[in-house]
Design a protein around this motif. Structure first.
Motif, PDB file in Angstrom:
ATOM      1  N   ALA A  10       0.813  -1.209   0.000  1.00  0.00           N
ATOM      2  CA  ALA A  10       0.000   0.000   0.000  1.00  0.00           C
ATOM      3  C   ALA A  10       0.843   1.253   0.000  1.00  0.00           C
ATOM      4  N   ALA A  11       2.066   1.159   0.490  1.00  0.00           N
ATOM      5  CA  ALA A  11       2.884   2.350   0.661  1.00  0.00           C
ATOM      6  C   ALA A  11       3.928   2.476  -0.426  1.00  0.00           C
ATOM      7  N   THR A  12       3.548   2.597  -1.699  1.00  0.00           N
ATOM      8  CA  THR A  12       4.545   2.496  -2.757  1.00  0.00           C
ATOM      9  C   THR A  12       4.532   3.580  -3.818  1.00  0.00           C
ATOM     10  N   ALA A  13       5.703   3.721  -4.533  1.00  0.00           N
ATOM     11  CA  ALA A  13       5.825   4.641  -5.659  1.00  0.00           C
ATOM     12  C   ALA A  13       7.095   4.371  -6.421  1.00  0.00           C
ATOM     13  N   ALA A  14       7.187   4.722  -7.764  1.00  0.00           N
ATOM     14  CA  ALA A  14       8.385   4.367  -8.515  1.00  0.00           C
ATOM     15  C   ALA A  14       8.585   5.068  -9.823  1.00  0.00           C
ATOM     16  N   SER A  15       9.551   4.543 -10.702  1.00  0.00           N
ATOM     17  CA  SER A  15       9.860   5.329 -11.877  1.00  0.00           C
ATOM     18  C   SER A  15      10.470   4.589 -13.031  1.00  0.00           C
ATOM     19  N   LEU A  16      10.543   5.278 -14.184  1.00  0.00           N
ATOM     20  CA  LEU A  16      11.138   4.705 -15.378  1.00  0.00           C
ATOM     21  C   LEU A  16      12.601   4.405 -15.153  1.00  0.00           C
ATOM     22  N   ALA A  17      13.054   3.263 -15.638  1.00  0.00           N
ATOM     23  CA  ALA A  17      14.467   2.906 -15.504  1.00  0.00           C
ATOM     24  C   ALA A  17      15.311   3.824 -16.362  1.00  0.00           C
ATOM     25  N   LEU A  18      16.429   4.285 -15.793  1.00  0.00           N
ATOM     26  CA  LEU A  18      17.375   5.108 -16.543  1.00  0.00           C
ATOM     27  C   LEU A  18      18.489   4.201 -17.032  1.00  0.00           C
ATOM     28  N   LYS A  42       0.706   4.354 -12.916  1.00  0.00           N
ATOM     29  CA  LYS A  42       1.712   5.096 -13.674  1.00  0.00           C
ATOM     30  C   LYS A  42       2.931   4.194 -13.821  1.00  0.00           C
ATOM     31  N   ALA A  43       3.332   3.947 -15.055  1.00  0.00           N
ATOM     32  CA  ALA A  43       4.465   3.060 -15.283  1.00  0.00           C
ATOM     33  C   ALA A  43       5.718   3.529 -14.560  1.00  0.00           C
ATOM     34  N   ALA A  44       5.880   4.826 -14.458  1.00  0.00           N
ATOM     35  CA  ALA A  44       7.060   5.393 -13.807  1.00  0.00           C
ATOM     36  C   ALA A  44       7.130   5.036 -12.333  1.00  0.00           C
ATOM     37  N   CYS A  45       6.014   4.637 -11.742  1.00  0.00           N
ATOM     38  CA  CYS A  45       5.964   4.391 -10.303  1.00  0.00           C
ATOM     39  C   CYS A  45       6.128   2.919  -9.926  1.00  0.00           C
ATOM     40  N   GLU A  46       6.246   2.044 -10.897  1.00  0.00           N
ATOM     41  CA  GLU A  46       6.329   0.621 -10.599  1.00  0.00           C
ATOM     42  C   GLU A  46       7.593   0.223  -9.823  1.00  0.00           C
ATOM     43  N   PRO A  47       8.772   0.775 -10.107  1.00  0.00           N
ATOM     44  CA  PRO A  47       9.947   0.377  -9.322  1.00  0.00           C
ATOM     45  C   PRO A  47       9.792   0.622  -7.826  1.00  0.00           C
ATOM     46  N   LEU A  48       9.230   1.756  -7.429  1.00  0.00           N
ATOM     47  CA  LEU A  48       9.030   2.016  -6.003  1.00  0.00           C
ATOM     48  C   LEU A  48       7.949   1.112  -5.424  1.00  0.00           C
ATOM     49  N   GLY A  90      11.242   8.680  -7.410  1.00  0.00           N
ATOM     50  CA  GLY A  90      10.976   9.674  -6.380  1.00  0.00           C
ATOM     51  C   GLY A  90      10.644  11.023  -6.970  1.00  0.00           C
ATOM     52  N   ASP A  91      11.281  11.355  -8.095  1.00  0.00           N
ATOM     53  CA  ASP A  91      11.013  12.633  -8.763  1.00  0.00           C
ATOM     54  C   ASP A  91       9.672  12.597  -9.488  1.00  0.00           C
ATOM     55  N   ALA A  92       9.365  11.446 -10.098  1.00  0.00           N
ATOM     56  CA  ALA A  92       8.173  11.356 -10.945  1.00  0.00           C
ATOM     57  C   ALA A  92       6.885  11.116 -10.163  1.00  0.00           C
ATOM     58  N   CYS A  93       6.982  10.525  -8.979  1.00  0.00           N
ATOM     59  CA  CYS A  93       5.779  10.051  -8.291  1.00  0.00           C
ATOM     60  C   CYS A  93       5.525  10.723  -6.950  1.00  0.00           C
ATOM     61  N   GLY A  94       6.143  11.872  -6.731  1.00  0.00           N
ATOM     62  CA  GLY A  94       5.991  12.549  -5.448  1.00  0.00           C
ATOM     63  C   GLY A  94       4.573  12.926  -5.095  1.00  0.00           C
ATOM     64  N   VAL A  97      -0.656   8.858  -1.552  1.00  0.00           N
ATOM     65  CA  VAL A  97      -0.950  10.285  -1.613  1.00  0.00           C
ATOM     66  C   VAL A  97       0.300  11.118  -1.852  1.00  0.00           C
ATOM     67  N   LYS A  98       1.408  10.756  -1.193  1.00  0.00           N
ATOM     68  CA  LYS A  98       2.598  11.596  -1.294  1.00  0.00           C
ATOM     69  C   LYS A  98       3.856  10.774  -1.005  1.00  0.00           C
ATOM     70  N   VAL A  99       4.927  11.104  -1.733  1.00  0.00           N
ATOM     71  CA  VAL A  99       6.236  10.487  -1.541  1.00  0.00           C
ATOM     72  C   VAL A  99       7.245  11.618  -1.335  1.00  0.00           C
ATOM     73  N   THR A 100       7.868  11.656  -0.170  1.00  0.00           N
ATOM     74  CA  THR A 100       8.768  12.756   0.186  1.00  0.00           C
ATOM     75  C   THR A 100      10.187  12.249   0.402  1.00  0.00           C
ATOM     76  N   PRO A 101      11.189  12.817  -0.277  1.00  0.00           N
ATOM     77  CA  PRO A 101      12.580  12.379  -0.093  1.00  0.00           C
ATOM     78  C   PRO A 101      13.077  12.659   1.327  1.00  0.00           C
ATOM     79  N   GLU A 102      13.941  11.772   1.819  1.00  0.00           N
ATOM     80  CA  GLU A 102      14.566  11.925   3.128  1.00  0.00           C
ATOM     81  C   GLU A 102      16.076  11.699   2.979  1.00  0.00           C
ATOM     82  N   PRO A 103      16.894  12.315   3.831  1.00  0.00           N
ATOM     83  CA  PRO A 103      18.341  12.123   3.733  1.00  0.00           C
ATOM     84  C   PRO A 103      18.765  10.740   4.223  1.00  0.00           C
ATOM     85  N   LEU A 104      19.730  10.145   3.539  1.00  0.00           N
ATOM     86  CA  LEU A 104      20.279   8.849   3.940  1.00  0.00           C
ATOM     87  C   LEU A 104      21.681   8.715   3.356  1.00  0.00           C
TER      88      LEU A 104
END
Length: 247
Positions: free
Chosen positions: A9-17, A88-94, A160-164, A179-186
């Motif tokens: 339930a908690a997911t998001a992702a993007s197109l492979a580069l 969204k295809a871009a969100c499948e990796p996440l 992370g950029d495409a599915c925020g 609803v939202k995907v927010t970057p965090e430092p790591l």
């Protein structure tokens, strides 16, 4: 609600580069063909993926984490790549990463579940598992051939950029709104990223986290949830323990 359902339930992702390299005349007097060959070798290094047996020795274990119960994930709880998708295809990796599925095409992958003891509980497995709302982290360690790990990491970063601003996850016939995907430092491994993910569960906000780092041709992902729906911090202890085993 199962851990697998909450993770999905908690997911998001993007197109492979796709990482590419190109050769050319460098002007150093060497034949152009030599430069092309060197560039081709750099673009496709002869790196082999580790086997599942090798990864079993490298994935975080009970002895590596105090105050946690670490267990091998049951085969029935391991989702397949085809079971997880997004509108969204871009969100499948996440979506895959948060569902404990290795992004991209690893040669092998292994999974663990690490449940943190809540304050005021003992250190026994019964105390840890019985603590209501104890944060549970699904750890997935995958190994890739060639530049597969770099490509998988890049796809997660792009996600992370495409599915925020959100998307819809589908898993085994069920759909959940992120609803939202927010970057965090790591900081970990050769490169790392992390996110706080807010989704809707039964009409209420459900907060979880995702951490990812790459070390060489290995990619480790950490998807953390709590039945309280309020995971606000990354599983730093688990990340650090896994990073130490990959040095």
């Amino acid at each position: 609600m199962s851990v697998r359902t909450a993770l999905t339930a908690a997911t998001a992702a993007s197109l492979a580069l796709l990482l590419t390299a190109c050769g050319g005349d460098s002007g150093d007097g060497k034949p152009k063909g030599d430069n092309d060959a060197s560039a081709s070798a750099a673009a496709k290094p002869d790196v082999k993926a580790l086997t599942a047996a090798e990864l079993e020795r490298l994935v975080v274990a009970q002895a590596d984490l105090k105050g946690y119960l670490v267990k091998k994930t049951d085969a029935a709880d391991v989702a397949n790549t085809g079971d997880v998708g997004a509108d969204k295809a871009a969100c499948e990796p996440l979506a895959e990463a948060l569902s404990a599925v290795s992004t991209g095409t690893p040669g092998a992958s292994v999974q663990r579940k690490a449940v943190q003891a809540k304050k005021g509980t003992g250190a026994s497995p019964e105390d840890i598992m019985g603590a209501l709302g104890a944060p549970a982290t699904a750890v997935t360690l995958g190994s890739y051939a060639g530049e597969g790990a770099q490509q998988a990491f890049a796809s997660l970063k792009a996600a992370g950029d495409a599915c925020g601003e959100g998307f819809t996850v589908s898993a085994s016939g069920e759909k959940t709104k992120v609803v939202k995907v927010t970057p965090e430092p790591l900081t970990a491994g050769d490169e790392a990223l992390a996110f706080t993910v807010i989704s809707q569960m039964e009409g209420k906000p459900f907060m979880s986290t995702l951490a990812v780092f790459r070390k060489g041709n290995n990619l480790a992902t950490f998807s953390t949830i709590s039945l309280t729906g309020k995971v606000k911090t990354l599983p730093q202890d688990v990340v650090d323990a896994q990073a130490a085993k990959l040095r």
